[in-house]
Motif scaffolding. Structure first.
Motif, mmCIF file in Angstrom:
data_model
loop_
_atom_site.group_PDB
_atom_site.id
_atom_site.type_symbol
_atom_site.label_atom_id
_atom_site.label_comp_id
_atom_site.label_asym_id
_atom_site.label_seq_id
_atom_site.Cartn_x
_atom_site.Cartn_y
_atom_site.Cartn_z
ATOM 1 N N ASN A 118 -10.521 -0.843 55.264
ATOM 2 C CA ASN A 118 -9.573 0.156 54.739
ATOM 3 C C ASN A 118 -8.226 -0.445 54.358
ATOM 4 O OD1 ASN A 118 -8.370 -0.405 57.159
ATOM 5 N ND2 ASN A 118 -8.502 1.667 57.992
ATOM 6 N N GLY A 119 -8.136 -1.755 54.271
ATOM 7 C CA GLY A 119 -6.884 -2.394 53.867
ATOM 8 C C GLY A 119 -5.934 -2.690 55.001
ATOM 9 N N GLY A 120 -6.354 -2.427 56.259
ATOM 10 C CA GLY A 120 -5.470 -2.672 57.401
ATOM 11 C C GLY A 120 -5.122 -4.140 57.565
ATOM 12 N N LEU A 121 -6.114 -5.011 57.442
ATOM 13 C CA LEU A 121 -5.874 -6.446 57.593
ATOM 14 C C LEU A 121 -5.026 -6.971 56.438
ATOM 15 C CD1 LEU A 121 -6.377 -9.075 59.090
ATOM 16 C CD2 LEU A 121 -8.513 -9.335 57.807
ATOM 17 N N LYS A 122 -5.320 -6.513 55.236
ATOM 18 C CA LYS A 122 -4.566 -6.950 54.062
ATOM 19 C C LYS A 122 -3.092 -6.566 54.188
ATOM 20 C CE LYS A 122 -4.383 -6.453 49.019
ATOM 21 N NZ LYS A 122 -5.016 -5.803 47.846
ATOM 22 N N LEU A 123 -2.832 -5.358 54.672
ATOM 23 C CA LEU A 123 -1.460 -4.905 54.836
ATOM 24 C C LEU A 123 -0.704 -5.782 55.819
ATOM 25 C CD1 LEU A 123 0.808 -2.846 54.388
ATOM 26 C CD2 LEU A 123 -0.204 -1.458 56.211
ATOM 27 N N ARG A 124 -1.361 -6.181 56.899
ATOM 28 C CA ARG A 124 -0.681 -7.002 57.906
ATOM 29 C C ARG A 124 -0.456 -8.432 57.429
ATOM 30 N NH1 ARG A 124 -2.707 -2.650 59.609
ATOM 31 N NH2 ARG A 124 -1.956 -1.607 61.494
ATOM 32 N N VAL A 125 -1.318 -8.907 56.563
ATOM 33 C CA VAL A 125 -1.083 -10.211 55.942
ATOM 34 C C VAL A 125 0.164 -10.146 55.061
ATOM 35 C CG1 VAL A 125 -1.991 -11.886 54.286
ATOM 36 C CG2 VAL A 125 -3.483 -10.945 56.056
ATOM 37 N N VAL A 126 0.304 -9.048 54.323
ATOM 38 C CA VAL A 126 1.493 -8.864 53.476
ATOM 39 C C VAL A 126 2.746 -8.795 54.345
ATOM 40 C CG1 VAL A 126 2.666 -7.275 51.900
ATOM 41 C CG2 VAL A 126 0.235 -7.759 51.606
ATOM 42 N N TRP A 127 2.682 -8.062 55.459
ATOM 43 C CA TRP A 127 3.820 -7.993 56.381
ATOM 44 C C TRP A 127 4.211 -9.386 56.852
ATOM 45 C CZ3 TRP A 127 1.957 -3.524 60.104
ATOM 46 C CH2 TRP A 127 2.102 -2.295 59.450
#
Length: 387
Positions: free
Chosen positions: A241-250
């Motif tokens: 659901n994009g959770g991992l991708k979002l944390r990589v961006v953070w």
């Protein structure tokens, strides 16, 4: 208000004799303040710290005018920034802090915009000027040992309710960084009400549709307060659901913000060899860059490795530890949904099994408790190349 204070040739000597002041009314009276040694007044001025207030103090008397530039603690708040279009001025702020203000005052709506803003080949500086030029002011203070600089806001724009905080230590390059993020900050009471409503609906449906009287319905305790998953494993949805991708961006955005702040401190550090402690933070409490005495000395001695693509320090190859919790309740009536903690070290430093002191003490309450709870969960190891 610009501070224009001429320093004495040498550091003012401590006053040992008492100087008396004469009042124009009522005859001769003793000014108790004049009985204080210079060392006592300097101690008071160090507690004042704020650079604007110190600037006003220089107008109090000749004695203050001489003593103020000798303070050892100073706080610079970059908070008076105006648009050149608004006041008809076509002036560019000078010095490193002029660039710092123009670089950080822009509103960054999303972390990806921050990446584009910082990494773009041609960075357009905003047309802004500062009422107070911190770079010029600091040149008059030659004995500063402890310096704190506060930016008007964090560089990384996040949506309402989203939590993103970071703290980084630097020498000549990144030494450590801690990032705490959460998809949402919520009130535990509201979450409980939602769960109660869901439970009552489910229980009503169960009682109406069950056919086996020997099957007992779920209780409120095991629905509202399920047992904690001690493993702390990442759910499958975290990857889809994009959770991992979002944390990589953070993570990448926070590292870029920290390295950009570090790069902009070169002139300040070189012009103030007496510095023993330097903190660069923001009024939003989003990010904090810290440098101690040894780190400042290393910064002066070793050449800074600049990124080839932007005005920031190059981030070395990194080892990272990640912890995740779907829900955490914290002191003070705060709860975090999708809480994530990332501890970062250069890859040439060994990864400790125990939680580093820099990690556990990175944030104040209630987020200190969040770090403590997350660090007890399952640890994931990650690597990142230099950029």
């Amino acid at each position: 208000m610009q501070l224009q204070v001429k320093l004495a040739a040498d550091r003012p000597k401590a006053r040992s004799d008492a100087t008396l002041s004469t009042s124009s009314i009522g005859g001769d009276v003793v000014d108790p303040f004049e009985r204080l040694d210079d060392s006592v007044i300097l101690h008071i001025l160090n507690l004042v710290s704020d650079i604007k207030t110190l600037g006003r103090c220089t107008a109090v008397s000749r004695r203050f005018h001489t003593l103020v530039p000798s303070v050892e603690s100073a706080t610079v708040k970059v908070d008076c920034v105006i648009s050149g279009e608004d006041n008809g001025l076509n002036v560019r702020a000078k010095g490193i802090f002029g660039n710092l203000v123009r670089f950080f005052v822009g509103s960054l709506a999303k972390p990806l915009q921050a990446l584009q803003h910082m990494l773009g080949p041609k960075k357009t500086l905003l047309a802004t000027v500062s009422h107070h030029s911190p770079g010029e002011v600091l040149k008059n203070f030659k004995y500063i040992q402890r310096l704190r600089i506060e930016l008007p806001g964090g560089e990384l724009g996040v949506e309402d309710g989203v939590l993103l905080k970071w703290k980084a230590e630097f020498g000549s390059t990144l030494e450590s960084c801690v990032i705490l993020g959460a998809a949402a900050c919520v009130k535990p009471e509201l979450e409980r009400e939602k769960k109660v409503s869901k439970f009552e609906f489910g229980r009503s449906w169960f009682l109406q549709n069950r056919h086996d009287d020997r099957v007992a319905p779920e209780t409120a305790d095991n629905v509202l307060f399920p047992g904690e998953d001690d493993s702390g494993s990442l759910p499958e949805s975290f990857y889809t659901n994009g959770g991992l991708k979002l944390r990589v961006v953070w993570t990448i955005s926070s590292l870029i913000a920290a390295s950009a702040r570090h790069y902009l401190l070169q002139q300040i550090i070189s012009e103030h060899p007496t510095l023993q402690s330097l903190i660069l933070t923001d009024t939003d409490g989003q990010g904090m860059l810290c440098m101690g005495k040894e780190q400042l000395e290393e910064f002066r001695c070793k050449p800074l490795a600049a990124s080839a693509s932007a005005n920031r320090t190059q981030v070395p190859a990194l080892n990272m530890k990640l912890w995740y919790a779907p829900y955490l309740e914290l002191p003070g009536g705060t709860a975090l949904k999708g809480a994530t903690l990332v501890a970062i070290k250069p890859s040439d430093q060994p990864i400790c099994k125990e939680v580093d002191g820099f990690v556990s003490g990175a944030f104040e309450e209630p987020f200190k408790t969040a770090v403590s709870l997350l660090a007890k969960r399952r640890t994931y190891l990650l690597e990142m190349n230099s950029f």
